[in-house]
Design a protein around this motif. Structure first.
Motif, short mmCIF file in Angstrom:
data_model
loop_
_atom_site.label_atom_id
_atom_site.label_comp_id
_atom_site.label_asym_id
_atom_site.label_seq_id
_atom_site.Cartn_x
_atom_site.Cartn_y
_atom_site.Cartn_z
N GLU B 81 0.75 -1.28 0.03
CA GLU B 81 0.45 -0.11 -0.01
C GLU B 81 1.05 1.00 -0.26
O GLU B 81 0.39 2.53 -0.52
CB GLU B 81 -1.02 0.30 0.95
N ALA B 82 1.63 0.89 1.22
CA ALA B 82 3.03 2.06 0.89
C ALA B 82 3.40 2.80 -0.52
O ALA B 82 3.51 3.57 -0.81
CB ALA B 82 4.10 2.07 1.39
N LYS B 83 3.35 2.00 -1.56
CA LYS B 83 3.70 2.46 -3.23
C LYS B 83 2.74 3.62 -3.23
O LYS B 83 2.83 4.12 -4.83
CB LYS B 83 3.97 0.76 -3.68
N GLN B 84 1.37 3.42 -3.06
CA GLN B 84 0.67 4.51 -3.87
C GLN B 84 0.53 5.69 -2.72
O GLN B 84 -0.31 6.23 -3.37
CB GLN B 84 -0.99 3.71 -2.91
N VAL B 85 1.22 5.84 -2.09
CA VAL B 85 1.46 7.51 -1.15
C VAL B 85 2.61 8.15 -2.13
O VAL B 85 3.31 7.63 -2.54
CB VAL B 85 1.67 6.81 0.38
N THR B 86 1.92 9.24 -2.15
CA THR B 86 2.56 10.36 -2.81
C THR B 86 4.60 9.78 -1.95
O THR B 86 4.53 10.08 -0.44
CB THR B 86 2.33 11.81 -1.97
N SER B 87 5.27 10.05 -2.83
CA SER B 87 6.47 10.20 -3.00
C SER B 87 7.00 11.81 -2.53
O SER B 87 6.47 11.98 -3.59
CB SER B 87 7.55 9.39 -4.07
N VAL B 88 8.07 12.04 -2.00
CA VAL B 88 8.57 12.79 -2.15
C VAL B 88 10.24 13.26 -2.21
O VAL B 88 11.07 13.85 -2.07
CB VAL B 88 8.50 14.24 -0.37
N GLY B 89 10.81 12.63 -3.03
CA GLY B 89 11.68 12.43 -3.95
C GLY B 89 12.85 11.04 -3.92
O GLY B 89 11.79 10.25 -2.30
N SER B 90 13.62 11.59 -3.57
CA SER B 90 14.68 10.66 -2.19
C SER B 90 15.52 10.79 -1.61
O SER B 90 14.67 12.16 -0.95
CB SER B 90 16.52 10.28 -3.43
N HIS B 91 15.34 9.68 -0.03
CA HIS B 91 15.53 10.88 1.02
C HIS B 91 16.87 11.42 1.25
O HIS B 91 17.16 11.73 2.55
CB HIS B 91 15.80 8.71 1.86
N THR B 92 17.49 11.37 0.49
CA THR B 92 18.81 12.37 0.39
C THR B 92 18.33 13.45 -0.44
O THR B 92 19.05 14.57 -0.07
CB THR B 92 20.45 11.73 -0.45
N ARG B 93 17.58 13.73 -1.02
CA ARG B 93 17.47 15.39 -1.63
C ARG B 93 16.13 15.16 -1.79
O ARG B 93 15.27 14.89 -2.92
CB ARG B 93 18.45 15.27 -2.82
N LEU B 94 14.84 15.76 -0.39
CA LEU B 94 13.37 15.82 0.03
C LEU B 94 13.28 16.53 -1.15
O LEU B 94 13.83 18.16 -1.31
CB LEU B 94 13.55 15.97 1.06
N ASP B 95 12.32 16.55 -2.29
CA ASP B 95 11.65 17.63 -2.91
C ASP B 95 10.58 18.41 -1.72
O ASP B 95 9.30 18.18 -0.81
CB ASP B 95 10.45 16.79 -3.48
N MET B 96 10.84 19.70 -1.29
CA MET B 96 10.66 19.98 0.46
C MET B 96 9.39 20.96 -0.07
O MET B 96 8.47 20.87 0.53
CB MET B 96 11.38 21.78 0.88
N GLU B 97 9.18 21.53 -1.15
CA GLU B 97 7.70 21.54 -2.38
C GLU B 97 6.73 20.79 -1.49
O GLU B 97 5.85 21.05 -1.25
CB GLU B 97 7.76 22.87 -3.37
N ARG B 98 6.95 19.58 -2.23
CA ARG B 98 5.88 18.99 -2.38
C ARG B 98 5.45 18.66 -0.49
O ARG B 98 4.59 17.93 -0.69
CB ARG B 98 6.02 17.26 -2.80
N LEU B 99 6.63 18.05 0.51
CA LEU B 99 6.76 17.87 1.48
C LEU B 99 5.53 18.64 2.19
O LEU B 99 5.00 18.32 3.24
CB LEU B 99 7.94 17.79 1.84
N VAL B 100 6.18 20.03 1.96
CA VAL B 100 5.38 20.42 3.08
C VAL B 100 4.17 21.05 2.40
O VAL B 100 3.18 21.11 3.20
CB VAL B 100 6.32 22.34 2.63
#
Lengths: 258, 300, 333
Positions: B81-100
């Motif tokens: 199920e986790a694969k359906q959740v929105t990704s915010v990039g790789s753990h080393t370089r986060l997509d901050m905008e999407r995360l926020v």
């Protein structure tokens, strides 16, 4: 107008242990030719006179002030030098290059004014370079590049002209106009000191000569008196013959015929 | 009224301390201590959880908080199920905008995996950060419980944690007296890597009665030469790695027939996702590893 | 004669391209503000600034995008000006902080700092010191004496850069895995972790102001040390000053965004092709164009495969390498 005095000057020529002192005063209006075999130190002498090299001993005095006591900026306003070699690492146009000659006369905060442009324009015209003014310098032939260097010196308008082999790369017509340009500077009460590899150019255009020998004391004085067969044969270690053209002595090397 | 609420709070704190060592409450807030020993408090149970490592995602789901996970990072593949959740990039370089923009109220950060600058930025924005980094079996169990506490899913979390502890202690009991097997656990192939005794994978090996031949290596993840492995001459070689396609890692050891592990055919594969992520699934990995080592004992 | 007049008139006063670049910079900054992995309309961005917008858009624009864009612009400007200065200093178009190993020195120092476990100001400080040490090393080994030594300087820089490269590999090989991501950031150049953009801006503006009166002298210096001295320039003093400025610019850029390559090489070159080689134009134009380039590159880095984020250094290198080769091919280097 300025006067340049060589006060017991010994030029610091690399790999040459002993040096001979020069004690010469160059008066406004005089055109000096510096003659000597390759490697005798003509270029080093010119660089020393421009304050770009330290002398081994003695000093160069400009209007009673030793060059060592003057700032580079002050020297450049009175002494101009044209080098034998030019560093053209970066692109630049002919006009931009000639304009560099105005640098010593502008303060840090000034940009080039109308007067400067006028002088550059005249210099380009005098060296027959007007049609090339927008050209990149790396596209020029050797002779054209040499004329650009002369035009830059002309735009700089120094009282003391130091020119290293001004006729290098030039065809006969431009050789004559280059030497005539130097002669004109002399007539305008400037001092001109040119190193020349062609003794006949000195004979035709110079009022005075400085003969630099590798192994004995240099001679200096009026061209008429010094440009003698014996002096020159010793200078170049080469038998010469002399002829006279238009009232001036012309020297040609004698080649042994088998 | 005020005194009463303070008293109530005190009772809660006291009760919390008695009830468990990590969960407590201050002025009606949910508080736990994270793996960086920081106190993490929420005024109400987490509704929107951002899990910034595949392991954190797995722990959140295990803690019964799967429905609240709104953000994951790349390679968060378990549970499916986790694969359906929105990704915010790789753990080393986060997509901050999407995360926020997902407006999480709890961020499960990976202290040594996520860039500290980005986590600091999130903290400056007022987000609640919980650092997940279990180092042993108890750490895994209590991580599940603590996340369950913050997400108000203690019932599920406690059950999962208890099952995990139970399973581990069963294995421990079973293999306590087992004959030791000198074991090389291969973390990676090129460069060749293993782990020293402080790593939890080494503890899994020990749990099964194995002896990690590189337990005394000075570095947590030592980089090794083949020679070093041949010199140790392990009785069993266990390979992890990424995905299922590392059978050739084991093939490589067949080139050394004099190697004890090769001689006795003790070249074992354990699915890395079951053992290399510190989550309750380590128990499954441990069971497989224990079986393999038992197999090796039978081949003596 | 009219042609000559116009050409001469253009020498020393070509402000029009600068105004154009300034306009381009503003447009670039505004464009970058509207781009992101979360799409916001220009109107929403505007509202974030006027304070009428919802809190989320506010946070996205003011706390995430704006600082990063400002950091990108300033870093690009710093690197381009540093590159332009070094090219004049060395009379060689190949000179650049990255090529000369200054970024490498900063990276080694930063990596060591990460290895020891310091962060924040100490990490930036280490990178700064590393950059300065590397420059002093390169210039000290060469000794700025004669014009001919500029080639030696470049070669020394290239060799030192290779040395730093080896040390970087060594540190990476020895570093514990959990410290690798932070280390790779320094090596690739990445604005995702950039802190406050203001130090970079202060240095950029200050250096541009210091350089303003030096432009013509730098033009002369570009013609060789001897020629410059003959035209009244105190070559040693100017070279030392330019060298210090260029290292400070590089050091600040590296502390802001890690070692971003090729901006210092590509930007001054492209500008010279279009605008000629008057440093009074090239230096401020480099600041603006470098800022635009890095801002656009970073906008690409954070949007092109979002949510995955690329380090901006990858984008500049991808742009830089072909440009470098093209310039070599044209035979003008």
């Amino acid at each position: 107008m300025s006067q340049l005095r060589l006060d017991q000057l010994v030029v610091d020529i690399p790999y040459q242990q002993s040096g001979f002192a020069l004690d010469v005063t160059i008066e406004p209006g005089q055109v000096w030719g510096v003659l000597g075999p390759n490697g005798v130190g003509k270029t080093t002498l010119l660089h020393t006179l421009a304050g770009l090299r330290n002398a081994r001993s003695g000093q160069v005095v400009l209007d009673d002030v030793p060059l060592t006591q003057m700032s580079r900026g002050a020297i450049a306003q009175q002494i101009g030098i044209m080098f034998q070699e030019h560093q053209d690492g970066f692109p630049a146009t002919v006009a931009e290059t000639v304009m560099l000659g105005r640098h010593p006369h502008l303060s840090m905060w000034q940009s080039e004014q109308g007067d400067d442009r006028q002088l550059v324009e005249e210099a380009l015209k005098a060296l027959e370079l007007s049609y090339l003014s927008q050209r990149q310098i790396y596209q020029l032939s050797g002779g054209e590049r040499q004329r650009v260097a002369l035009a830059m010196l002309l735009a700089q308008q120094p009282d003391i002209w130091l020119v290293d082999e001004p006729t290098n790369h030039l065809d006969l017509h431009h050789q004559v106009s280059a030497m005539a340009l130097l002669q004109r500077q002399g007539k305008q009460q400037r001092c001109v000191i040119a190193s020349l590899h062609d003794v006949n150019l000195a004979s035709q255009w110079c009022t005075h000569v400085l003969l630099m020998y590798p192994d004995r004391a240099p001679l200096w004085g009026e061209a008429r008196t010094l440009l003698q067969l014996t002096n020159l044969e010793a200078l170049y270690q080469q038998p010469l013959a002399v002829a006279e053209v238009d009232g001036r002595p012309i020297f040609v090397p004698r080649v042994a015929q088998d | 009224m005020k005194t009463q609420s303070k008293l109530f709070a005190f009772t809660l704190v006291l009760g919390g301390c008695l009830w468990s060592s990590f969960a407590f409450s201050v002025d009606g807030e949910l508080c736990v201590v994270d793996d960086k020993q920081r106190q993490v408090c929420l005024s109400s149970p987490a509704q929107r959880i951002a899990a910034l490592s595949p392991g954190a995602t797995e722990l959140a789901y295990a803690a019964g908080a799967g429905d609240q996970v709104v953000a994951v990072v790349s390679y968060s593949d378990y549970p499916p199920e986790a694969k359906q959740v929105t990704s915010v990039g790789s753990h080393t370089r986060l997509d901050m905008e999407r995360l926020v923009s997902l407006q999480p109220d709890l961020v499960l950060a990976w202290g040594t995996g996520n860039p500290s600058e980005q986590v600091a930025t999130l903290e400056q924005m007022g987000m609640t950060i919980y650092f997940v980094e279990p180092h042993d079996f108890e750490g895994i169990a209590s991580s599940v419980e603590r996340i369950g506490e913050l997400a108000a899913s203690r019932d599920v979390a406690d059950r999962v944690a208890a099952e995990f502890r139970q399973g581990i202690s069963e294995l421990r009991e079973r293999y306590q007296g087992a004959e030791p097997i000198r074991t090389f656990y291969q973390v990676w192939d090129s460069p060749l890597m293993s782990m020293n005794g402080t790593h939890y994978i080494s503890k899994v090996v020990e749990l099964c009665g194995g002896v990690n031949v590189f337990a005394d290596a000075p570095r947590l993840i030592p980089r090794l030469s083949q020679e070093a492995v041949l010199l140790e001459n392990p009785e069993a070689i266990v390979a992890g790695g990424m995905g299922e396609e590392n059978a050739h890692w084991l093939e490589a050891w067949k080139a050394f027939p004099e190697l004890q592990a090769t001689k006795q055919n003790n070249l074992f594969f354990v699915p890395p996702s079951l053992i290399q992520r510190p989550t309750p699934r380590v128990l499954d990995g441990a069971r497989i590893l224990c079986d393999k080592l038992d197999l090796a004992r039978g081949r003596r | 004669m009219a042609a000559v007049n116009t050409v001469l008139a253009s020498v020393g006063r070509v402000q029009t391209p600068l105004w154009g670049l300034l306009l381009l910079s503003i447009v670039t900054l505004l464009f970058a503000l509207t781009q992101g992995s979360v799409s916001l309309s220009p109107y929403q961005v505007w509202q974030a600034f006027t304070g009428e917008s919802a809190t989320l858009a506010n946070t996205l624009v003011l706390e995430l995008r704006l600082p990063r864009i400002l950091a990108a612009f300033a870093t690009g400007g710093l690197l381009a000006v540093a590159g332009a200065l070094m090219q004049v200093l060395l009379r060689n178009p190949l000179a650049e902080p990255y090529v000369l190993g200054i970024s490498g020195g900063a990276s080694v120092a930063a990596l060591l700092a990460i290895l020891i476990g310091v962060s924040g100001v100490f990490l930036s400080g280490a990178a700064f010191v590393g950059a300065i040490v590397s420059t002093v090393l390169v210039f000290g080994l060469t000794q700025l004496k004669t014009a001919a030594s500029s080639l030696r300087l470049l070669l020394t820089g290239v060799v030192i850069a290779a040395g730093w490269g080896a040390l970087i590999t060594l540190i990476l090989a020895l570093a514990p895995p959990q410290k690798l991501p932070g280390m790779l950031y320094w090596l690739m150049g990445d604005l995702a972790y950039a802190g406050s953009p203001w130090p970079a801006w202060v240095v950029l503006v200050a250096v541009c102001l210091i350089l303003f009166p030096l432009g013509r002298s730098l033009n002369v210096l570009g013609r060789g040390a001897l020629q410059a001295a003959s035209l009244g320039i105190n070559v040693k003093r100017l070279e030392r000053g330019v060298f210090v400025l260029a290292s400070v610019l590089t050091a600040v850029a590296v502390t802001t965004a890690g070692s971003v390559g090729f901006v210092g090489l590509v930007v001054p070159h492209l500008l010279r092709m279009v605008l000629g080689n008057d440093q009074r134009i090239i230096l401020p134009a480099s600041a603006l164009a470098g800022g635009c380039l890095l801002t656009l590159a970073d906008t690409l880095a954070r949007t092109v495969i979002a949510p995955e984020q690329l380090p901006v250094g990858v984008i500049t290198a991808l742009l830089g390498v072909p440009t470098f080769l093209l310039l070599l091919h044209r035979g003008r280097l």
